[in-house]
Write a protein that holds these residues in place. Structure first.
Motif, short mmCIF file in Angstrom:
data_model
loop_
_atom_site.label_atom_id
_atom_site.label_comp_id
_atom_site.label_asym_id
_atom_site.label_seq_id
_atom_site.Cartn_x
_atom_site.Cartn_y
_atom_site.Cartn_z
N LEU A 104 0.70 -1.06 -0.12
CA LEU A 104 0.08 -0.29 -0.34
C LEU A 104 0.69 1.01 -0.10
CD1 LEU A 104 -2.94 -0.92 2.86
CD2 LEU A 104 -2.84 -0.67 -0.15
N THR A 105 1.78 1.00 0.21
CA THR A 105 2.89 1.80 0.29
C THR A 105 3.41 2.72 -0.98
OG1 THR A 105 3.88 1.49 2.41
CG2 THR A 105 5.18 3.86 1.20
N VAL A 106 2.97 3.89 -1.35
CA VAL A 106 3.41 4.76 -2.62
C VAL A 106 3.76 5.59 -2.61
CG1 VAL A 106 0.81 4.01 -3.71
CG2 VAL A 106 1.22 6.04 -2.45
N PRO A 107 5.15 6.23 -3.71
CA PRO A 107 6.41 7.40 -3.48
C PRO A 107 5.17 8.33 -2.78
CG PRO A 107 5.86 6.43 -5.89
CD PRO A 107 4.42 5.45 -5.28
N HIS A 108 6.71 9.26 -2.56
CA HIS A 108 5.74 10.72 -1.25
C HIS A 108 5.08 11.61 -2.32
CE1 HIS A 108 5.99 12.61 2.47
NE2 HIS A 108 6.33 13.61 1.59
N HIS A 109 3.81 12.06 -2.61
CA HIS A 109 3.87 12.61 -3.83
C HIS A 109 4.23 12.63 -5.22
CE1 HIS A 109 1.26 15.75 -5.26
NE2 HIS A 109 2.57 16.19 -5.02
N GLY A 110 5.14 10.98 -5.04
CA GLY A 110 5.72 11.18 -6.96
C GLY A 110 7.59 11.23 -5.91
N HIS A 111 7.88 11.63 -5.35
CA HIS A 111 9.23 11.41 -4.44
C HIS A 111 9.84 10.53 -3.94
CE1 HIS A 111 8.84 16.15 -5.22
NE2 HIS A 111 7.74 16.09 -4.39
N ALA A 112 10.48 9.52 -5.06
CA ALA A 112 10.52 8.71 -4.41
C ALA A 112 12.20 8.59 -3.81
CB ALA A 112 10.85 7.62 -5.66
N GLU A 113 12.86 9.56 -4.11
CA GLU A 113 14.00 10.28 -3.36
C GLU A 113 13.59 10.61 -1.65
OE1 GLU A 113 12.75 14.05 -4.31
OE2 GLU A 113 12.49 12.27 -5.20
N PHE A 114 12.97 10.03 -1.29
CA PHE A 114 12.11 10.37 0.23
C PHE A 114 12.06 9.14 0.78
CE2 PHE A 114 10.39 14.42 -0.51
CZ PHE A 114 10.70 14.94 0.46
N GLN A 115 11.76 7.89 -0.22
CA GLN A 115 11.94 6.82 -0.18
C GLN A 115 13.55 6.03 0.18
OE1 GLN A 115 7.81 5.73 -2.13
NE2 GLN A 115 8.03 4.22 -0.99
N HIS A 116 14.33 6.42 -1.23
CA HIS A 116 15.36 5.73 -1.61
C HIS A 116 16.29 6.39 0.16
CE1 HIS A 116 14.23 5.32 -5.17
NE2 HIS A 116 14.55 5.83 -6.04
N SER A 117 15.93 7.76 0.66
CA SER A 117 16.78 7.74 1.36
C SER A 117 16.51 7.17 3.34
CB SER A 117 16.66 9.11 1.90
OG SER A 117 16.95 9.85 3.15
N TRP A 118 14.80 6.92 3.40
CA TRP A 118 15.02 5.84 4.26
C TRP A 118 15.39 4.85 4.58
CZ3 TRP A 118 9.25 8.23 3.28
CH2 TRP A 118 9.21 9.75 3.32
N ARG A 119 14.86 4.55 3.37
CA ARG A 119 15.47 2.57 3.16
C ARG A 119 16.89 2.30 3.50
NH1 ARG A 119 13.42 -1.62 0.92
NH2 ARG A 119 10.87 0.35 -0.28
N ALA A 120 18.02 3.70 2.25
CA ALA A 120 18.94 3.57 3.22
C ALA A 120 19.84 3.39 4.32
CB ALA A 120 19.53 4.48 1.83
N PHE A 121 19.10 4.65 4.90
CA PHE A 121 19.10 4.63 6.45
C PHE A 121 18.70 3.66 7.11
CE2 PHE A 121 17.46 5.96 10.19
CZ PHE A 121 18.11 6.32 11.04
N ALA A 122 17.54 2.84 7.04
CA ALA A 122 17.12 1.58 7.85
C ALA A 122 18.21 0.72 7.39
CB ALA A 122 15.39 1.46 6.98
N LEU A 123 18.57 0.30 6.44
CA LEU A 123 19.48 -0.84 6.36
C LEU A 123 20.47 -1.06 6.53
CD1 LEU A 123 18.64 -1.32 2.30
CD2 LEU A 123 18.34 -3.54 3.94
N ALA A 124 21.28 0.71 6.65
CA ALA A 124 22.68 0.35 7.97
C ALA A 124 22.65 1.02 8.99
CB ALA A 124 22.87 2.43 7.21
#
Length: 458
Positions: free
Chosen positions: A337-357
């Motif tokens: 159900l999680t879709v891009p943040h108003h089309g700003h996929a870069e937010f999710q890239h940032s969050w994902r990288a932080f979570a993995l680290a």
């Protein structure tokens, strides 16, 4: 040491920022913080060192740290010195140091600051005398309410406020809006409540709302919170389930939760969503569900707002509480159900990288950055940060040292502190003068006619 340089530090968090000084203090490096204040002219080091020394009763040392900054005549430093003197019991010296002259007494801000110092010194009547000439301003009346709490001045204060409340009522009757008195009813109610006259406080706010004398949400919120504090849930429910639901329904729901009626609060909000699918109701309920550990339920409730714009977006409010729960953060980001943040996929890239680290998966985190380089202003800095987050401090330090830029040296500071090399961290960190010079050389960002940037971030 010049006032201009100190002002730049304070306004731009230059030199060692408050967060970095706090990091040093958390690791027990008070002596290094004091030395940085003395040798590098680091204002935030001086300010926080003085506060720490006062906590341990070392007032003479605190004054010694602050004195070189105060000697410049910089007002901010003078106020910190005055606070130290006050804590040391040298009240008259503290007050004389910052006592306003005739010109200062004409300034509402100066009078506010000095009145608060007088109140700390126990000279409430002097503080009142200083502020009364300015009490036509709503924020000055708010200060008077603050400094008189617990000082047996409530009846006097109510008399002072009464004419302003009456003027606000007259303005409302004439369909005028008097901004200078927009909060006077809430102040009246607050003083009445603390004086033990709760029913009278409720009557004033309730009547203002019933007669539509309030044109802001503040009165509604103040009334709802007053009802909640005193357990008047029937009246609160009536207020919250009418036309003011967008403003106060969450206060009613929280009052139910505070009394252990969690399921009832959830039902109230779900019914509201069914009747009026407003993002605010979804935001409150999803956050409440998240606090209860029901992440999937929170996602389901918030999902319709995941792609909304600006404040209506409900993805970020779920992400931020999960920053210290990286496994759940990844679950959120991977949820169907999680879709891009108003089309700003870069937010999710940032969050994902932080979570993995945060989970120690540094190589996967770095791979996210390498696959999506566009969002990052400096991928090398980001790479080092991810290595540090993953616990690879030596690798992070090596990466940052190889860059050698102002930004890299700022980031290296925290890595070195975590490695137990606080002295080297301070020596490596750019001075305020270096930072100021670097920012002066940066290329100005082109602006649109309305003053906003033509380049991201907008």
């Amino acid at each position: 040491m010049r006032i201009d340089d100190l002002s730049w530090q304070a306004e731009n968090y230059g030199g060692l920022s408050p967060r970095k000084v706090d990091l040093l203090l958390e690791h027990g490096h008070l002596d290094l913080v004091i030395r940085a204040a003395e040798e590098r002219g680091e204002w935030f080091c001086a300010e926080r060192a003085a506060k720490e020394l006062c906590r341990s009763g070392e007032f003479a040392r605190a004054l010694k740290v602050v004195e070189p900054f105060a000697a410049t005549g910089w007002r901010t430093a003078l106020w910190v010195k005055a606070d130290v003197l006050l804590r040391a019991g040298r009240t008259d010296e503290a007050l004389d140091l910052v006592r306003p002259d005739e010109e200062g007494r004409a300034s509402q801000i100066v009078c506010r600051d000095f009145a608060e110092l007088l109140a700390k010194a126990g000279r409430v009547d002097e503080a009142i005398d200083l502020l009364v000439p300015h009490c036509g301003e709503s924020w000055i009346r708010s200060v008077l309410v603050e400094i008189t709490e617990g000082q047996d001045r409530d009846e006097w204060l109510l008399e002072l406020i009464a004419p302003h409340a009456e003027a606000a009522r007259h303005a409302s009757d004439e369909s005028r809006w008097d901004c200078s008195r927009s909060d006077v009813q809430e102040l009246q109610a607050r003083v009445l409540e603390r004086a033990g006259r709760v029913d009278e406080a409720m009557r004033i706010l309730g009547q203002a709302i019933a007669e539509r004398r309030c044109l802001t949400q503040n009165t509604l919120t103040a009334y709802a919170e007053l009802l909640a504090r005193h357990g008047r849930l029937d009246a609160l429910r009536e207020l919250a389930t009418g036309r003011h639901a967008h403003t106060v329904l969450h206060i009613y729901a929280q009052a139910l939760r505070d009394r252990g009626r969690v399921q009832e609060a959830e039902t109230v909000m779900r019914d509201a969503i069914a009747a009026d699918d407003w993002a605010g109701h979804r935001a409150w309920l999803s956050s409440a569900l998240l606090r209860d550990g029901r992440l999937d339920d929170a996602i389901t409730v918030a999902a319709p707002g995941f792609s909304s714009y600006d404040c209506g977006n409900l993805l970020a409010p779920l992400v931020h509480p999960l920053h210290d729960r990286p496994q759940e953060l990844l679950h959120l980001l991977d949820h169907p159900l999680t879709v891009p943040h108003h089309g700003h996929a870069e937010f999710q890239h940032s969050w994902r990288a932080f979570a993995l680290a945060s989970l120690g998966r540094a190589e996967e985190a770095i791979a996210v950055v390498e696959a999506h380089p566009d969002p990052w202003s400096d991928p090398c800095i980001v790479r080092a940060g991810l290595l540090s987050t993953a616990g690879h401090l030596d690798a992070a330090a090596t990466e940052l040292r190889s860059l050698g830029s102002i930004k890299a040296r700022e980031e290296l500071f925290e890595v070195l502190v975590q490695q137990g090399q606080a002295a080297e961290a301070i020596a490596t960190h750019p001075t305020a003068a270096e930072q100021r010079a670097a920012r002066a050389k940066s290329t100005p960002v082109p602006l649109r006619e309305d003053g906003y940037s033509l380049e991201p971030p907008f």
